[in-house]
Design an enzyme around this catalytic site. Structure first.
Site, PDB file in Angstrom:
ATOM      1  N   SER A 119       0.803  -1.222   0.000  1.00 52.00           N
ATOM      2  CA  SER A 119       0.000   0.000   0.000  1.00 52.00           C
ATOM      3  C   SER A 119       0.836   1.272   0.000  1.00 52.00           C
ATOM      4  O   SER A 119       0.322   2.345  -0.289  1.00 52.00           O
ATOM      5  CB  SER A 119      -0.946   0.021   1.196  1.00 52.00           C
ATOM      6  OG  SER A 119      -0.247   0.230   2.392  1.00 52.00           O
ATOM      7  N   LYS A 146       0.723   4.818   6.618  1.00 53.80           N
ATOM      8  CA  LYS A 146       0.083   5.621   5.566  1.00 53.80           C
ATOM      9  C   LYS A 146       0.648   7.040   5.617  1.00 53.80           C
ATOM     10  O   LYS A 146       1.364   7.416   6.526  1.00 53.80           O
ATOM     11  CB  LYS A 146      -1.438   5.692   5.765  1.00 53.80           C
ATOM     12  CG  LYS A 146      -2.141   4.355   5.894  1.00 53.80           C
ATOM     13  CD  LYS A 146      -2.143   3.571   4.621  1.00 53.80           C
ATOM     14  CE  LYS A 146      -2.870   2.227   4.834  1.00 53.80           C
ATOM     15  NZ  LYS A 146      -2.680   1.311   3.755  1.00 53.80           N
TER      16      LYS A 146
END
Length: 192
Positions: A61, A97
């Site tokens: 990700s 993230k």
């Protein structure tokens, strides 16, 4: 009976005394070395746990910024800015993230994957491909108080604040800001 032969010579006594002193010194050095190593290990674990967590990246990700298998160091710090990479707890896992928006900001995403924060296009040189990705929130979305909006760099596969499953991240969830990559060695250094 000859008593001279039953007692050790002075050279033998001196040799035995040197050996005994050597053994006692060796034991003392060994004990102090073990004590120092245990103390250093305990302090290292404490520092790593409380101030500088070391994490291994799993999944894709955050590609191309971080790849699966990378080992990174984060700093316990809640003073991050837009574009910083943070790690946070989610369902007994630690996710990594990038910070996109802060409390009160409005986030909007168009069909091509361009992100707008407060009606300004976000400059994202760290991503290689924009994508709308998995997004089930109503846009434009206002970031709630005490939370930050985060996205992965690989937008087509990342599940992040665009999904109500994860949502925005609260300060209590944040582990720290990712600062350095320590593995692989060829990529060693600060992370932008």
């Amino acid at each position: 009976m000859n008593l001279i032969n039953t007692y050790p010579s002075s050279a033998e006594v001196e040799t035995e005394l040197k050996r005994t002193v050597y053994i006692n010194r060796w034991k003392a050095v060994f004990r102090s070395t073990v004590f120092i190593l245990i103390t250093v290990a305990a302090v290292s674990v404490l520092v790593a746990t409380l101030f500088l967590p070391v994490l291994q990246i799993y999944g894709s990700s955050m590609t191309p910024s971080l790849s699966a298998g990378d080992i990174v160091v984060s700093i316990k710090n809640y003073d991050f800015k837009q574009g910083d990479i943070v790690s946070f707890y989610y369902n007994n896992k630690i996710l990594v993230k990038r910070v996109i928006a802060f409390p009160g900001d409005y986030v909007d995403i168009d069909d091509k994957g361009n992100i707008y924060v407060n009606d300004e296009l976000l400059d994202e040189p760290y991503i290689s491909e924009k994508a709308f990705g998995e997004c089930d929130i109503d846009l434009p979305y206002q970031v709630p108080d005490g939370r930050v909006f985060v996205c992965g760099d690989h937008r087509s596969t990342s599940v992040d604040s665009r999904s109500s499953t994860i949502g925005c991240v609260s300060e209590e969830q944040v582990v720290g800001r990712i600062m350095f990559r320590v593995w692989p060695l060829k990529k060693f250094g600060a992370i932008a």
